[in-house]
Scaffold this active site. Sequence first.
Site, PDB file in Angstrom:
ATOM      1  N   ASN A  86       0.863  -1.177   0.000  1.00  6.05           N
ATOM      2  CA  ASN A  86       0.000   0.000   0.000  1.00  6.05           C
ATOM      3  C   ASN A  86       0.900   1.227   0.000  1.00  6.05           C
ATOM      4  OD1 ASN A  86       0.742  -0.212   2.864  1.00  6.05           O
ATOM      5  ND2 ASN A  86      -0.857   1.300   3.225  1.00  6.05           N
ATOM      6  N   HIS A 128       5.367   6.181  -6.480  1.00 11.47           N
ATOM      7  CA  HIS A 128       5.487   4.883  -5.819  1.00 11.47           C
ATOM      8  C   HIS A 128       6.884   4.685  -5.227  1.00 11.47           C
ATOM      9  CE1 HIS A 128       1.646   3.142  -7.197  1.00 11.47           C
ATOM     10  NE2 HIS A 128       1.809   3.944  -8.233  1.00 11.47           N
TER      11      HIS A 128
END
Length: 165
Positions: A17, A28
Amino acid sequence: MPDVVADGLRVLFCGINPGLMTAATGHHFARPGNRFWPVLHRSGFTPRQLRPSEQRELLSYGLGITNVVARASARADELSAEEYREGGRLLALKVARLRPRRLAVVGVTAYRAAFGDRTARVGPQERRIGDTRVWVLPNPSGLNAHWTLDTMAEEFARLREAAQG
């Protein structure tokens, strides 16, 4: 947190997550101690080490990134079992739609929780989602200290070699 995806990727990497820094930056694996980007390069997936802000370049290499659970948190252990199960269900739908050759879940604990496979180990899995083969990689978080950069890069390279065929 927007996915970096396209149809028919060689490998779709799936994080657990978004961490708080990832959520704040929109990139990310953005936390400085996270080893995803160095390991991706060392394993031969990318010709140079990309910065999190260059994540869209992954698509040119046939690679993408998504997450099991969309909710950001400081630590993955803040997620509930239900969030993992629902994340696994939604991930399977996404993979069926995008049809990557390989789905690589980074984190064996997350994979076990999302797909109800308590015996899973790092490496290729029996599970397939449509024609997509599933692989589990070590979690590149700096908290996962028993995996070094070199041992993680070796495991990522095994996946890279398998995904070429």
